[in-house]
Structure formats: structure tokens, C-alpha cells
Design an enzyme around this catalytic site. Structure first.
Site, PDB file in Angstrom:
ATOM      1  N   HIS A 134       0.708   4.456   3.486  1.00 45.65           N
ATOM      2  CA  HIS A 134       2.244   4.300   3.121  1.00 45.65           C
ATOM      3  C   HIS A 134       2.391   2.745   2.838  1.00 45.65           C
ATOM      4  CE1 HIS A 134       6.833   5.477   3.807  1.00 45.65           C
ATOM      5  NE2 HIS A 134       6.310   5.356   2.389  1.00 45.65           N
TER       6      HIS A 134
ATOM      7  N   GLU B 169       2.358   1.740   6.379  1.00 45.66           N
ATOM      8  CA  GLU B 169       1.980   2.406   7.527  1.00 45.66           C
ATOM      9  C   GLU B 169       0.572   3.373   7.542  1.00 45.66           C
ATOM     10  OE1 GLU B 169       5.970   4.142   9.213  1.00 45.66           O
ATOM     11  OE2 GLU B 169       5.945   4.957   7.359  1.00 45.66           O
TER      12      GLU B 169
ATOM     13  N   ASN C 284      10.524   6.107   7.180  1.00 48.92           N
ATOM     14  CA  ASN C 284      11.601   6.808   6.500  1.00 48.92           C
ATOM     15  C   ASN C 284      12.587   7.700   7.358  1.00 48.92           C
ATOM     16  OD1 ASN C 284      11.237   5.656   3.946  1.00 48.92           O
ATOM     17  ND2 ASN C 284       9.572   7.135   3.570  1.00 48.92           N
TER      18      ASN C 284
ATOM     19  N   SER D  70       5.657   9.666   1.387  1.00 43.91           N
ATOM     20  CA  SER D  70       6.772   8.904   2.262  1.00 43.91           C
ATOM     21  C   SER D  70       7.200   9.915   3.329  1.00 43.91           C
ATOM     22  CB  SER D  70       7.807   8.594   1.331  1.00 43.91           C
ATOM     23  OG  SER D  70       8.164   9.690   0.578  1.00 43.91           O
TER      24      SER D  70
HETATM   25  C1  LIG Z   1      10.830   5.411   0.470  1.00 46.47           C
HETATM   26  C2  LIG Z   1       9.648   5.113   1.111  1.00 46.47           C
HETATM   27  O1  LIG Z   1       8.589   5.803   1.341  1.00 46.47           O
HETATM   28  C3  LIG Z   1       9.506   3.471   1.772  1.00 46.47           C
HETATM   29  C4  LIG Z   1       9.987   2.414   1.113  1.00 46.47           C
HETATM   30  O2  LIG Z   1       9.398   1.972   0.219  1.00 46.47           O
HETATM   31  S1  LIG Z   1      11.779   2.088   1.383  1.00 46.47           S
HETATM   32  C5  LIG Z   1      11.886   0.627   0.498  1.00 46.47           C
HETATM   33  C6  LIG Z   1      11.499  -0.430   1.286  1.00 46.47           C
HETATM   34  N1  LIG Z   1      12.020  -1.688   0.466  1.00 46.47           N
HETATM   35  C7  LIG Z   1      13.148  -2.435   0.483  1.00 46.47           C
HETATM   36  O3  LIG Z   1      13.942  -2.260   1.603  1.00 46.47           O
HETATM   37  C8  LIG Z   1      13.360  -3.447  -0.486  1.00 46.47           C
HETATM   38  C9  LIG Z   1      14.864  -4.161  -0.111  1.00 46.47           C
HETATM   39  N2  LIG Z   1      15.003  -5.162  -1.054  1.00 46.47           N
HETATM   40  C10 LIG Z   1      14.488  -6.374  -0.982  1.00 46.47           C
HETATM   41  O4  LIG Z   1      13.693  -6.701  -0.185  1.00 46.47           O
HETATM   42  C11 LIG Z   1      14.606  -7.066  -2.265  1.00 46.47           C
HETATM   43  O5  LIG Z   1      15.961  -6.795  -2.813  1.00 46.47           O
HETATM   44  C12 LIG Z   1      13.666  -7.154  -3.651  1.00 46.47           C
HETATM   45  C13 LIG Z   1      12.321  -7.853  -2.739  1.00 46.47           C
HETATM   46  C14 LIG Z   1      13.695  -5.944  -4.120  1.00 46.47           C
HETATM   47  C15 LIG Z   1      14.127  -8.139  -4.623  1.00 46.47           C
HETATM   48  O6  LIG Z   1      14.612  -9.479  -3.915  1.00 46.47           O
HETATM   49  P1  LIG Z   1      15.716 -10.355  -4.381  1.00 46.47           P
HETATM   50  O7  LIG Z   1      15.562 -11.682  -3.831  1.00 46.47           O
HETATM   51  O8  LIG Z   1      16.843  -9.672  -4.596  1.00 46.47           O
HETATM   52  O9  LIG Z   1      15.273 -10.396  -6.097  1.00 46.47           O
HETATM   53  P2  LIG Z   1      14.332 -11.638  -7.038  1.00 46.47           P
HETATM   54  O10 LIG Z   1      14.692 -12.744  -6.526  1.00 46.47           O
HETATM   55  O11 LIG Z   1      14.281 -11.289  -8.367  1.00 46.47           O
HETATM   56  O12 LIG Z   1      12.623 -10.833  -6.147  1.00 46.47           O
HETATM   57  C16 LIG Z   1      12.436 -11.657  -5.106  1.00 46.47           C
HETATM   58  C17 LIG Z   1      10.837 -11.711  -5.224  1.00 46.47           C
HETATM   59  O13 LIG Z   1      10.304 -10.305  -5.463  1.00 46.47           O
HETATM   60  C18 LIG Z   1       9.692  -9.856  -6.744  1.00 46.47           C
HETATM   61  N3  LIG Z   1      10.028  -8.602  -7.216  1.00 46.47           N
HETATM   62  C19 LIG Z   1      11.305  -8.092  -7.241  1.00 46.47           C
HETATM   63  N4  LIG Z   1      11.099  -6.883  -7.627  1.00 46.47           N
HETATM   64  C20 LIG Z   1       9.862  -6.634  -8.110  1.00 46.47           C
HETATM   65  C21 LIG Z   1       9.062  -5.416  -8.577  1.00 46.47           C
HETATM   66  N5  LIG Z   1       9.574  -4.248  -8.956  1.00 46.47           N
HETATM   67  N6  LIG Z   1       7.858  -5.700  -8.700  1.00 46.47           N
HETATM   68  C22 LIG Z   1       7.067  -7.014  -8.257  1.00 46.47           C
HETATM   69  N7  LIG Z   1       7.743  -7.756  -7.823  1.00 46.47           N
HETATM   70  C23 LIG Z   1       9.148  -7.799  -7.620  1.00 46.47           C
HETATM   71  C24 LIG Z   1      10.125 -10.898  -7.485  1.00 46.47           C
HETATM   72  O14 LIG Z   1       9.320 -11.490  -8.781  1.00 46.47           O
HETATM   73  C25 LIG Z   1      10.521 -12.130  -6.845  1.00 46.47           C
HETATM   74  O15 LIG Z   1       9.145 -13.022  -6.475  1.00 46.47           O
HETATM   75  P3  LIG Z   1       8.712 -14.329  -6.224  1.00 46.47           P
HETATM   76  O16 LIG Z   1       9.240 -14.398  -4.865  1.00 46.47           O
HETATM   77  O17 LIG Z   1       7.607 -14.705  -6.129  1.00 46.47           O
HETATM   78  O18 LIG Z   1       9.915 -15.105  -7.309  1.00 46.47           O
HETATM   79  N1  LIG Z   2       9.802   5.303  -4.240  1.00 48.51           N
HETATM   80  C1  LIG Z   2       9.356   4.917  -3.249  1.00 48.51           C
HETATM   81  O1  LIG Z   2      10.130   3.701  -3.016  1.00 48.51           O
HETATM   82  C2  LIG Z   2       8.257   5.211  -2.326  1.00 48.51           C
HETATM   83  C3  LIG Z   2       7.839   6.241  -2.695  1.00 48.51           C
HETATM   84  N2  LIG Z   2       6.401   6.783  -1.982  1.00 48.51           N
HETATM   85  C4  LIG Z   2       6.063   7.810  -2.459  1.00 48.51           C
HETATM   86  O2  LIG Z   2       4.935   7.742  -3.431  1.00 48.51           O
HETATM   87  C5  LIG Z   2       4.765   8.724  -4.242  1.00 48.51           C
HETATM   88  C6  LIG Z   2       5.165   8.357  -5.746  1.00 48.51           C
HETATM   89  O3  LIG Z   2       6.363   8.018  -5.708  1.00 48.51           O
HETATM   90  P1  LIG Z   2       7.221   6.913  -6.906  1.00 48.51           P
HETATM   91  O4  LIG Z   2       6.086   6.215  -7.599  1.00 48.51           O
HETATM   92  O5  LIG Z   2       8.579   6.374  -6.442  1.00 48.51           O
HETATM   93  O6  LIG Z   2       7.461   8.348  -8.073  1.00 48.51           O
HETATM   94  P2  LIG Z   2       7.489   8.313  -9.645  1.00 48.51           P
HETATM   95  O7  LIG Z   2       8.340   9.360 -10.039  1.00 48.51           O
HETATM   96  O8  LIG Z   2       7.814   6.766 -10.189  1.00 48.51           O
HETATM   97  O9  LIG Z   2       5.889   8.357 -10.149  1.00 48.51           O
HETATM   98  C7  LIG Z   2       5.073   9.513  -9.836  1.00 48.51           C
HETATM   99  C8  LIG Z   2       4.100   9.592 -10.861  1.00 48.51           C
HETATM  100  O10 LIG Z   2       3.167  10.529 -10.977  1.00 48.51           O
HETATM  101  C9  LIG Z   2       3.132  11.343 -11.922  1.00 48.51           C
HETATM  102  N3  LIG Z   2       2.493  12.848 -11.619  1.00 48.51           N
HETATM  103  C10 LIG Z   2       3.371  13.843 -11.315  1.00 48.51           C
HETATM  104  N4  LIG Z   2       2.517  14.876 -11.070  1.00 48.51           N
HETATM  105  C11 LIG Z   2       1.264  14.344 -11.159  1.00 48.51           C
HETATM  106  C12 LIG Z   2       0.017  14.749 -10.974  1.00 48.51           C
HETATM  107  N5  LIG Z   2      -0.374  16.399 -10.840  1.00 48.51           N
HETATM  108  N6  LIG Z   2      -1.371  14.369 -11.237  1.00 48.51           N
HETATM  109  C13 LIG Z   2      -1.136  12.899 -11.634  1.00 48.51           C
HETATM  110  N7  LIG Z   2       0.271  12.250 -11.652  1.00 48.51           N
HETATM  111  C14 LIG Z   2       1.405  13.225 -11.415  1.00 48.51           C
HETATM  112  C15 LIG Z   2       4.590  11.626 -12.538  1.00 48.51           C
HETATM  113  O11 LIG Z   2       4.445  11.943 -13.921  1.00 48.51           O
HETATM  114  P3  LIG Z   2       5.843  12.609 -14.249  1.00 48.51           P
HETATM  115  O12 LIG Z   2       6.646  11.428 -14.562  1.00 48.51           O
HETATM  116  O13 LIG Z   2       5.570  13.197 -15.357  1.00 48.51           O
HETATM  117  O14 LIG Z   2       6.681  13.212 -13.270  1.00 48.51           O
HETATM  118  C16 LIG Z   2       4.946   9.948 -12.246  1.00 48.51           C
HETATM  119  O15 LIG Z   2       4.258   9.137 -13.355  1.00 48.51           O
HETATM  120  C17 LIG Z   2       5.668   9.913  -3.587  1.00 48.51           C
HETATM  121  O16 LIG Z   2       5.012  10.632  -2.687  1.00 48.51           O
HETATM  122  C18 LIG Z   2       6.638   9.250  -2.979  1.00 48.51           C
HETATM  123  O17 LIG Z   2       7.046   9.771  -1.891  1.00 48.51           O
HETATM  124  C19 LIG Z   2       6.218   5.847  -1.046  1.00 48.51           C
HETATM  125  C20 LIG Z   2       6.602   4.689  -0.790  1.00 48.51           C
HETATM  126  C21 LIG Z   2       8.170   4.452  -1.263  1.00 48.51           C
END
Ligand SMILES: CC(=O)CC(=O)SCCNC(=O)CCNC(=O)[C@H](O)C(C)(C)COP(=O)(O)OP(=O)(O)OC[C@H]1O[C@@H](n2cnc3c(N)ncnc32)[C@H](O)[C@@H]1OP(=O)(O)O
Ligand SMILES: NC(=O)C1=CN([C@@H]2O[C@H](COP(=O)(O)OP(=O)(O)OC[C@H]3O[C@@H](n4cnc5c(N)ncnc54)[C@H](OP(=O)(O)O)[C@@H]3O)[C@@H](O)[C@H]2O)C=CC1
Length: 281
Positions: free
Chosen positions: A138, A150, A188, A117
């Protein structure tokens, strides 16, 4: 392309494996321990069952999708992968280890991608002797729901590899957007400082957790508040991304001390049962 190996069966790896299997690919789901792979597989099973209950998937399709996923606890299984999508934890040391091993194990044609990320794709690629076949893919969380991928080229990524990943993203039902290799890419760089700033408003006593999230939900129409979103992403991941931004872009990206404290306490958000909110196990 036939076989995709997903490394890391956490929330992202599990979601990526699910959408790849739904798109018809053979998937190898890998983690370091069997219990983690089983946990990832169990979440996929539950997600698909929920889709059946909602009438969005036929019961027989679920079995077919699951049958495309093979469980793995050895990187050696990458020998049969056409593409690897790495989704292990956000840590350069771990990713370096994985990519240098994959480079030895995988056939020449295999594309090595990372779901990092924030970490530099060019640096990850440099741990291999095939930087032209390394790329950032991504996905957003939760993967089955969010449309964006991405796509990030490293310095040496070839046009052919870029095109393959762009096409694959479309086949997985996603919308690829090309961005450059810079700290936090686009998603991000914009999102995580907002979450960090929300943590600062909590830290400085400006409002409660619920009030901060309500302001952003009701005032900006965000589907969830920034603190709840931090809990969904994982506060360890949020902190790792802030550290990459801080190091790469300067002091305005300083992680909030409260964020550090939560991570040190093991309050990582939903995945640990406690973050800014409490969650059932
Ligand atoms: C950190 C990084 O590197 C990058 C990132 O990912 S940053 C994070 C980006 N994501 C966001 O910003 C998420 C923001 N949140 C949302 O869009 C919404 O709150 C949400 C989609 C998570 C949940 O939506 P909601 O309307 O509050 O809940 P809910 O009605 O239960 O779910 C909507 C749909 O998503 C599905 N869903 C929710 N969580 C889920 C999950 N963890 N896995 C699979 N499906 C999921 C539900 O089943 C539902 O599907 P249908 O439309 O088919 O019924
Ligand atoms: N969380 C998010 O919203 C997002 C995350 N990402 C990126 O995706 C990646 C995973 O994040 P996320 O799924 O949230 O993290 P989690 O902590 O949910 O999962 C990571 C998994 O990888 C395992 N792991 C650790 N080391 C190794 C290894 N050497 N070989 C294989 N598996 C390993 C971990 O095991 P253990 O539990 O033992 O540590 C765990 O099961 C990161 O790079 C994150 O930045 C990208 C987009 C969104």
C-alpha cells in the site's frame, strides 16, 4: 526480480510505475484502454521533466527511465511479470476478476500484490490458487514523494514473499511498515475518518471549506487540509474506504451523506476537476 507489471494507470498506478522504473526495473503499465495508459505515461513524463528542471535528474536519465516502461492493454502481458502490483479502482468485484485472471496467466513464481487502500488481502488472495504469493503493498499518494509503504500479509502469505516485498520497497526508496490485515489497515483507519469528520463539519454548517482546512493546516501543521486531501485522494476512493470501515468496524464509521452526494454528482476531487475545490482541467 526483473519485471513488474502495474495494473491501473491512474494516479497511484502511474506513480508506482514511475518509482519502479526509477529503481531500475522493467515495468509493464496496464490499463483497460490505451488512452488511460497514455495519460498515466504522460504524467510520469511530466514528473520526470519537472525533476530535470529542478536539477534533480539528468536529461539522459529521463529517457532511460521512460524506456523501461512498456504500455499494455491486455492482462495477458502478465505472463512475463515477476511481480504484479494491482492499482485499479477500489472495488472488490474488479479486484476479484483481475486476481483470478492473473492467477491463470502468471507463471508460478509471480507474486501478486495489491495497492488496495482498505480491502481485505486474505479475501483477494482467496480468488487465486496461490494465496501464499499474494500480499498488500500500500503506497501513499503522491507516490514519488511519500516515503511509506504499508506491507500487509494475508492469512497465508509466505515469509519469503513478505521479505521480497520488504526489500523491493527499500529498493524503491520507500520505508516499509508491516501492518495486519484489518479494514483500512493503519493508515486509512486513522486518516479517512478524519476526512469524513471534516466533511460532517461542512455538512452541519460549522465552518466553510477553507476555514476547516485552515484549522487543520495552521492548528495541526498538516501539509494540506482534510478536504483538500480528500480531493487529492479522490472522493470515490474516500467513500469506498469509509464503506469498508463502516461494514467492518461499525456505525461510528458512517460515511457522511454529503460525501455520498458529491460522489453521486461526479465531484470526485482533482481527478474530475471538482470536489470541495475546483481545479483546472
Ligand atoms: C488513501 C490512501 O490509501 C493512502 C494515502 O495515500 S492518504 C494520502 C497521503 N498523502 C498525504 O497525506 C499528502 C499530504 N500532502 C503533502 O504531503 C504535500 O501537500 C504534497 C507533497 C502533496 C505537496 O507538497 P507542497 O509542499 O504543498 O507542494 P510542492 O512544493 O508543489 O511539492 C513538494 C514536492 O512534492 C512534489 N510533488 C507534489 N505533488 C506531486 C505529484 N502529484 N507527483 C509527483 N511529485 C509531486 C513536488 O514536485 C515537490 O518536489 P521537490 O521537493 O522535489 O521540489
Ligand atoms: N488515491 C489514493 O490516494 C490512493 C489510492 N489507493 C488505491 O489505489 C487504487 C487505485 O487508486 P487511484 O489510482 O487513486 O484511482 P484512479 O481512479 O486514479 O485510477 C484507477 C485506474 O484503474 C483503471 N481501471 C479500472 N478498472 C480496471 C481494470 N479492470 N483493469 C485495469 N485498470 C482498471 C481506471 O480506469 P477508469 O478511469 O476507466 O476507471 C483508472 O485508470 C485503489 O485500489 C485505491 O484504493 C492506494 C493509496 C492511495
Amino acid at each position: 526480480m526483473k519485471t513488474i507489471m502495474v495494473i491501473g494507470a491512474g494516479q497511484m498506478g502511474g506513480g508506482i510505475a514511475q518509482v519502479a522504473a526509477q529503481a531500475g526495473y522493467s515495468v509493464i503499465l496496464n490499463d483497460i484502454k490505451e488512452e488511460f495508459v497514455n495519460r498515466g505515461f504522460g504524467i510520469i513524463d511530466k514528473n520526470l521533466s519537472r525533476s530535470i528542471e529542478k536539477g534533480k535528474l539528468k536529461a539522459e536519465e529521463k529517457d532511460l527511465i521512460l524506456s523501461r516502461i512498456t504500455k499494455s492493454i491486455t492482462l495477458q502481458d502478465a505472463v512475463s511479470a515477476d511481480l504484479v502490483i494491482e492499482a485499479a479502482i477500489e472495488n472488490m468485484g474488479i479486484k476479484a476478476q483481475i486476481f483470478s485472471q492473473l492467477d491463470v496467466i502468471c507463471p508460478e513464481h509471480t507474486i501478486l500484490s495489491t495497492n488496495t487502500s482498505s480491502l481485505p488481502i486474505t479475501e483477494i488472495a482467496a480468488f487465486t490458487k496461490r494465496p501464499d504469493r499474494v500480499i498488500g503493498m500500500h503506497f501513499m499518494n503522491p507516490v514519488p514523494v511519500m516515503k511509506l509503504v504499508e506491507v500487509i500479509r494475508g492469512l497465508a502469505t509466505s515469509d519469503e514473499v513478505y521479505k521480497t516485498i520488504e526489500d523491493l520497497s527499500l529498493k524503491m526508496g520507500k520505508t516499509p511498515v508491516e501492518v495486519n490485515d484489518a479494514p483500512g489497515f493503519v493508515a486509512n483507519r486513522v486518516l479517512i475518518p478524519m476526512i469524513n469528520e471534516a466533511v460532517y463539519t461542512l455538512y452541519e454548517g460549522i465552518a466553510s471549506v477553507e476555514a476547516i482546512d485552515n484549522v487543520m493546516k495552521l492548528g495541526m501543521n498538516h501539509p494540506m487540509g482534510p478536504l483538500a486531501l480528500g480531493d487529492l485522494i479522490g472522493l470515490d476512493t474516500v467513500l469506498s474506504i469509509m464503506e469498508v470501515l463502516h461494514e467492518g468496524l461499525g456505525d461510528k464509521y458512517r460515511p457522511c451523506p454529503l460525501l455520498r452526494k458529491y460522489v453521486k454528482a461526479g465531484w470526485l476531487g482533482r481527478k474530475s476537476g471538482r470536489g470541495f475545490y475546483k481545479y483546472d482541467a
